[in-house]
Design an enzyme around this catalytic site. Structure first.
Site, PDB file in Angstrom:
ATOM      1  CE  LYS A  10      -3.753  -2.469   2.327  1.00 23.66           C
ATOM      2  NZ  LYS A  10      -4.602  -2.542   3.548  1.00 23.66           N
ATOM      3  CE1 TYR A  50      -9.085  -3.498   0.656  1.00 23.86           C
ATOM      4  CE2 TYR A  50      -8.416  -1.422  -0.341  1.00 23.86           C
ATOM      5  CZ  TYR A  50      -8.107  -2.565   0.384  1.00 23.86           C
ATOM      6  OH  TYR A  50      -6.831  -2.774   0.844  1.00 23.86           O
ATOM      7  CG  PHE A  58     -13.055   1.014   7.662  1.00 29.92           C
ATOM      8  CD1 PHE A  58     -12.529   0.407   6.530  1.00 29.92           C
ATOM      9  CD2 PHE A  58     -13.682   0.203   8.609  1.00 29.92           C
ATOM     10  CE1 PHE A  58     -12.618  -0.967   6.339  1.00 29.92           C
ATOM     11  CE2 PHE A  58     -13.771  -1.177   8.430  1.00 29.92           C
ATOM     12  CZ  PHE A  58     -13.243  -1.761   7.288  1.00 29.92           C
ATOM     13  NE  ARG A  86      -5.596 -13.114   5.046  1.00 32.74           N
ATOM     14  CZ  ARG A  86      -6.421 -12.087   5.227  1.00 32.74           C
ATOM     15  NH1 ARG A  86      -6.344 -11.023   4.435  1.00 32.74           N
ATOM     16  NH2 ARG A  86      -7.321 -12.108   6.167  1.00 32.74           N
ATOM     17  CB  THR A  92      -6.759  -6.824   9.621  1.00 32.06           C
ATOM     18  OG1 THR A  92      -7.065  -7.928   8.771  1.00 32.06           O
ATOM     19  CG2 THR A  92      -7.193  -5.534   8.941  1.00 32.06           C
ATOM     20  NE  ARG A 103      -1.825  -5.978   7.128  1.00 38.60           N
ATOM     21  CZ  ARG A 103      -2.895  -6.643   6.690  1.00 38.60           C
ATOM     22  NH1 ARG A 103      -3.348  -7.688   7.365  1.00 38.60           N
ATOM     23  NH2 ARG A 103      -3.505  -6.254   5.588  1.00 38.60           N
ATOM     24  CG  ASN A 113      -3.309  -2.677   6.944  1.00 38.52           C
ATOM     25  OD1 ASN A 113      -3.227  -2.147   5.828  1.00 38.52           O
ATOM     26  ND2 ASN A 113      -4.248  -3.548   7.256  1.00 38.52           N
ATOM     27  CG  HIS A 116      -4.922  -6.539  -0.007  1.00 29.17           C
ATOM     28  ND1 HIS A 116      -6.087  -6.691   0.703  1.00 29.17           N
ATOM     29  CD2 HIS A 116      -5.051  -7.340  -1.099  1.00 29.17           C
ATOM     30  CE1 HIS A 116      -6.897  -7.533   0.047  1.00 29.17           C
ATOM     31  NE2 HIS A 116      -6.282  -7.932  -1.047  1.00 29.17           N
ATOM     32  CD  GLU A 127      -8.199  -9.588  -3.548  1.00 30.28           C
ATOM     33  OE1 GLU A 127      -9.021  -9.284  -2.657  1.00 30.28           O
ATOM     34  OE2 GLU A 127      -7.034  -9.968  -3.290  1.00 30.28           O
TER      35      GLU A 127
HETATM   36  P1  CMP Z   1      -6.761  -5.241   3.904  1.00 35.87           P
HETATM   37  O1  CMP Z   1      -6.130  -6.530   4.220  1.00 35.87           O
HETATM   38  O2  CMP Z   1      -6.332  -4.519   2.678  1.00 35.87           O
HETATM   39  O3  CMP Z   1      -8.339  -5.464   3.826  1.00 35.87           O
HETATM   40  C1  CMP Z   1      -9.263  -4.454   4.110  1.00 35.87           C
HETATM   41  C2  CMP Z   1      -8.611  -3.219   4.640  1.00 35.87           C
HETATM   42  O4  CMP Z   1      -9.495  -2.331   5.296  1.00 35.87           O
HETATM   43  C3  CMP Z   1      -7.622  -3.600   5.712  1.00 35.87           C
HETATM   44  O5  CMP Z   1      -6.520  -4.237   5.149  1.00 35.87           O
HETATM   45  C4  CMP Z   1      -7.362  -2.259   6.364  1.00 35.87           C
HETATM   46  O6  CMP Z   1      -6.449  -1.473   5.623  1.00 35.87           O
HETATM   47  C5  CMP Z   1      -8.740  -1.619   6.254  1.00 35.87           C
HETATM   48  N1  CMP Z   1      -9.464  -1.670   7.516  1.00 35.87           N
HETATM   49  C6  CMP Z   1     -10.020  -2.742   8.091  1.00 35.87           C
HETATM   50  N2  CMP Z   1     -10.604  -2.408   9.246  1.00 35.87           N
HETATM   51  C7  CMP Z   1     -10.411  -1.076   9.406  1.00 35.87           C
HETATM   52  C8  CMP Z   1     -10.787  -0.124  10.385  1.00 35.87           C
HETATM   53  N3  CMP Z   1     -11.479  -0.487  11.465  1.00 35.87           N
HETATM   54  N4  CMP Z   1     -10.408   1.152  10.195  1.00 35.87           N
HETATM   55  C9  CMP Z   1      -9.717   1.518   9.110  1.00 35.87           C
HETATM   56  N5  CMP Z   1      -9.333   0.663   8.138  1.00 35.87           N
HETATM   57  C10 CMP Z   1      -9.687  -0.611   8.289  1.00 35.87           C
END
Ligand code: CMP
Length: 144
Positions: A10, A50, A58, A86, A92, A103, A113, A116, A127
């Protein structure tokens, strides 16, 4: 089984200079890089990636974050690479992610974070098709 997964570094990961670190971890684990590009994505494209999260509070902030700078989109191949990838990525929420994961080692904020990774073989397929509509050049390591 031999699988492929979609991994994206990211904008925060790119800006913080973590591209080599992430690629190194996947390579050293024994996975194979099958496709890669550094690109700026459009808002509509980020919303498509997404789409499953469109009802989340969010969602707007997440899309803004993903379009805030270039991302590195990659396809990795290997044995059980979806679930094992993963594990390399970590939970996450970076505060819950174990040290030793990407992470866990490099982030503190769920909204920043670093990376992905596809959460299932089916989502990986979707994807990869979304991010690499041009297809993927074939190469095969002599290790697998
Ligand atoms: P990712 O693995 O890309 O999948 C969904 C993304 O949403 C996740 O990583 C985070 O970057 C984001 N995300 C998930 N939960 C939250 C949250 N509570 N607040 C902000 N971003 C979030």
């Amino acid at each position: 089984a031999l699988e492929q997964t979609f991994i994206m570094i990211k904008p925060d990961g790119v800006q913080r200079g973590l591209i080599g670190e992430v690629i190194g971890r996947f390579e050293k684990k024994g996975f194979y890089l099958k496709a890669m590009k550094l690109i700026n994505v459009e808002k509509s494209f980020a919303e498509k990636h997404y789409a499953d999260l469109s009802s989340k509070p969010f969602f707007g902030g997440l899309v803004e974050y993903i379009v805030s700078g270039p991302v590195v989109a990659m396809v990795w191949e290997g044995k059980q690479v979806v679930s094992t990838g993963r594990k390399l990525v970590g939970a996450t929420n970076p505060l819950a992610a174990e040290p030793g994961t990407i992470r866990g080692d490099f982030a503190v904020d769920i909204g920043r974070n670093v990376i992905h990774g596809s959460d299932s073989v089916e989502n990986a397929r979707k994807e990869i098709a979304l991010w690499f509509p041009e297809g993927i050049a074939e190469w095969r390591s002599n290790q697998h």
